[in-house]
Design an enzyme around this catalytic site. Structure first.
Site, PDB file in Angstrom:
ATOM      1  N   SER A 243      -9.967  -0.555   6.794  1.00  0.00           N
ATOM      2  CA  SER A 243      -9.385  -0.428   5.449  1.00  0.00           C
ATOM      3  C   SER A 243      -8.673  -1.652   4.898  1.00  0.00           C
ATOM      4  CB  SER A 243      -8.427   0.758   5.409  1.00  0.00           C
ATOM      5  OG  SER A 243      -9.161   1.913   5.159  1.00  0.00           O
TER       6      SER A 243
ATOM      7  N   LYS B 271       0.846  -1.203   0.000  1.00  0.00           N
ATOM      8  CA  LYS B 271       0.000   0.000   0.000  1.00  0.00           C
ATOM      9  C   LYS B 271       0.880   1.251   0.000  1.00  0.00           C
ATOM     10  CE  LYS B 271      -4.011   1.910   2.506  1.00  0.00           C
ATOM     11  NZ  LYS B 271      -4.948   1.699   3.632  1.00  0.00           N
TER      12      LYS B 271
ATOM     13  N   SER C  93      -9.850   1.753   2.518  1.00  0.00           N
ATOM     14  CA  SER C  93      -8.974   2.501   1.655  1.00  0.00           C
ATOM     15  C   SER C  93      -7.900   1.659   0.956  1.00  0.00           C
ATOM     16  CB  SER C  93      -8.272   3.600   2.459  1.00  0.00           C
ATOM     17  OG  SER C  93      -7.439   3.031   3.454  1.00  0.00           O
TER      18      SER C  93
HETATM   19  N1  GLN Z   1     -13.300   3.830   5.850  1.00  0.00           N
HETATM   20  C1  GLN Z   1     -12.740   4.307   7.078  1.00  0.00           C
HETATM   21  C2  GLN Z   1     -12.485   5.793   7.009  1.00  0.00           C
HETATM   22  O1  GLN Z   1     -12.708   6.374   5.985  1.00  0.00           O
HETATM   23  C3  GLN Z   1     -11.516   3.540   7.436  1.00  0.00           C
HETATM   24  C4  GLN Z   1     -10.250   4.028   6.828  1.00  0.00           C
HETATM   25  C5  GLN Z   1      -9.060   3.208   7.198  1.00  0.00           C
HETATM   26  O2  GLN Z   1      -9.187   2.168   7.847  1.00  0.00           O
HETATM   27  N2  GLN Z   1      -7.906   3.693   6.820  1.00  0.00           N
HETATM   28  O3  GLN Z   1     -12.075   6.379   7.966  1.00  0.00           O
END
Ligand code: GLN
Length: 477
Positions: A178, A79, A154
């Site tokens: 994410s 990532k 994400s």
């Molecule tokens: N979807 C969640 C957010 O937008 C989690 C993001 C993440 O785990 N980096 O905060």
């Protein structure tokens, strides 16, 4: 079958028997990336030359020493918020478009030592903020199962890359879901370890009290291999700890007991997803697993609590991107320092990131701190205590819950409605708030769409949830 379609374990066996080389495997992955990345956009940076060179060196080493590690010669996607020395690390943001990492993240150091190969950096929502990988400054990633749909986020790039066989496995980061949610939307396995189990050193911080790095893989066995390689105490991350693994073999002597939190199976959950979970329960019961209904009384507060604590930490962590220290700058003539800060941040950050910085700055400001941030911290403790009480009093091995209330949605469908996007995180944020380990794994299908379930374990019981995950895999759902 092409080599890129194999799992880590099967490649390991193939390399050992000299059936193929790491270079052949790496080439197959790169060919697949060349073929599909234009459409899917899973990788922001492809490290073709470096990966081939790494593979060549590994093959030479294998000739002399044999294959000494499960990850020797295995091509991975990383990532793009995890630093690899001398490689650009964008975090999906224009503000870091040209930022070159000056050191390796601890997880990268460990993977290098194990002989893993890095194919490139995978796409993500800007600074990991989002649930669809649409907020990336480098364009959205598409779901390989159906290109009109989002891959989740994400870590959408990592999940799509694994699902499309562009790499054997990948690393993601999980602050509120994410790793787990995109794993679910692309039909692969994702593990969020216990907070502190994996070093965060070299992970671009989003919300430091919630962030954890975790693997995305094609099966549970591979997730276990990656997790065991990257975990451990690190002097560069004061929150990291060393804990001895519990032997899941001990579980064989007693009946498995799984908790079903009733607050997770209410209105709002897609009825077809509920059916898939019920089907899993029925099949597993036949194998002698026991299911009990349990309660997490503060579950309904988790999302609101997360969306106060997370932006507060975001606003503080992202203060460092000022157009001077890192990356993009609108540094120009006739500008004073404040204007440089203001212009660089206004142009460098995207809408979602700015929204969260403002939200966080507001909840931390004098006059509102008590009502929002402090209150949310108190609620966080209640949420944590709910889980602790369950694991203490009910003698359960883990909890079974959905990963997402819905199937993946179409690209663009929620982009103008942040609140509906936030609601998609309802089942994943609690594990981060409490710091518990959680595994996302395929448990069935609805038409062509994979459906993942979530196993939440007690602190440091990754081995146990992985062991239970393997049992689910064997049910062949
Ligand atoms: N979807 C969640 C957010 O937008 C989690 C993001 C993440 O785990 N980096 O905060």
């Amino acid at each position: 079958m092409n080599l890129n379609q194999l799992t880590i374990l099967s490649v390991h066996q193939g390399l050992k028997k000299k059936e193929f080389s790491s270079q052949e495997l790496t080439k197959d992955c790169l060919t697949k990336i060349k073929k599909s990345n234009k459409e899917i956009n899973a990788f922001i940076t492809v490290l073709e030359k470096q990966a081939l060179k790494q593979a060549e060196e590994i093959d030479k080493k294998i000739k002399i020493q044999g294959v000494d590690n499960f990850l020797t010669g295995i091509p991975l996607g990383i990532k793009d918020n995890i630093l690899i020395q001398d490689v650009v690390c964008t975090a999906g943001s224009k503000i870091l478009e040209n930022y070159q990492a000056i050191y390796d993240a601890t997880v990268i150091k460990k993977l290098k030592k194990a002989g893993a190969i890095f194919l490139g950096k995978t796409n993500l929502d800007e600074f990991a903020m989002g649930s669809s990988t649409e907020s990336s400054a480098f364009g959205p990633t598409k779901n390989p199962i159906n290109l009109s749909y989002i891959p989740g986020g994400s870590s959408g790039g990592s999940a799509a890359a694994v699902a499309a066989n562009m790499c054997l496995a990948a690393l993601g980061s999980d602050t509120g879901g994410s790793v787990r949610q995109p794993a679910g939307f692309c039909g692969v396995v994702g593990l969020k370890p216990t907070y502190g189990r994996v070093s965060r050193y070299g992970l671009i911080a989003m919300a430091s009290s919630l962030d954890q790095i975790g693997p995305l893989t094609k099966n549970i066995e591979d997730a276990e291999i990656l997790f065991k390689t990257i975990k451990g105490k690190d002097d560069f991350d004061a929150t990291s700890v060393e804990v001895k693994d519990e032997d899941p073999g001990k579980m064989k002597t007693k009946k498995i007991k799984i908790g079903l939190p009733k607050e997770y199976f209410i209105q709002g959950l897609d009825s077809q997803i509920k059916e898939v979970i019920n089907n899993l329960i029925k099949k597993w019961q036949k194998q002698d697993a026991e299911f009990i209904e349990v309660s997490l009384p503060h579950a309904s507060l988790a999302l609101a609590c997360y969306y106060i604590i997370m932006p507060a930490e975001v606003s503080s962590n992202l203060a460092r991107y000022d157009g001077i220290k890192y990356g993009f700058s609108t540094n120009g003539e006739n500008k004073n320092l404040l204007d440089v800060y203001l212009d660089s941040r206004t142009t460098g950050f995207g809408e979602e990131v700015k929204r969260r910085i403002m939200l966080g700055a507001y909840t931390l400001s004098a006059g509102y701190y008590q009502d929002y941030y402090l209150q949310a911290q108190k609620v966080r403790t209640l949420i944590k205590k709910d889980f602790e009480k369950l694991f203490q009093e009910k003698d359960i091995d883990c909890l079974l819950t959905p990963i997402s209330p819905t199937l993946p949605w179409k690209l663009g469908e929620k982009i103008n409605n942040p609140l509906s996007m936030y609601l998609a995180d309802v089942y994943t944020v609690s594990a981060n708030l409490a710091g518990l380990p959680a595994l996302s794994l395929p448990i069935g299908k609805i038409d062509d769409w994979p459906v993942n379930g979530q196993l939440i374990g007690n602190y440091f019981q990754e081995s146990k949830i992985l062991h239970l995950g393997k049992m689910i895999e064997k049910l062949g759902l």
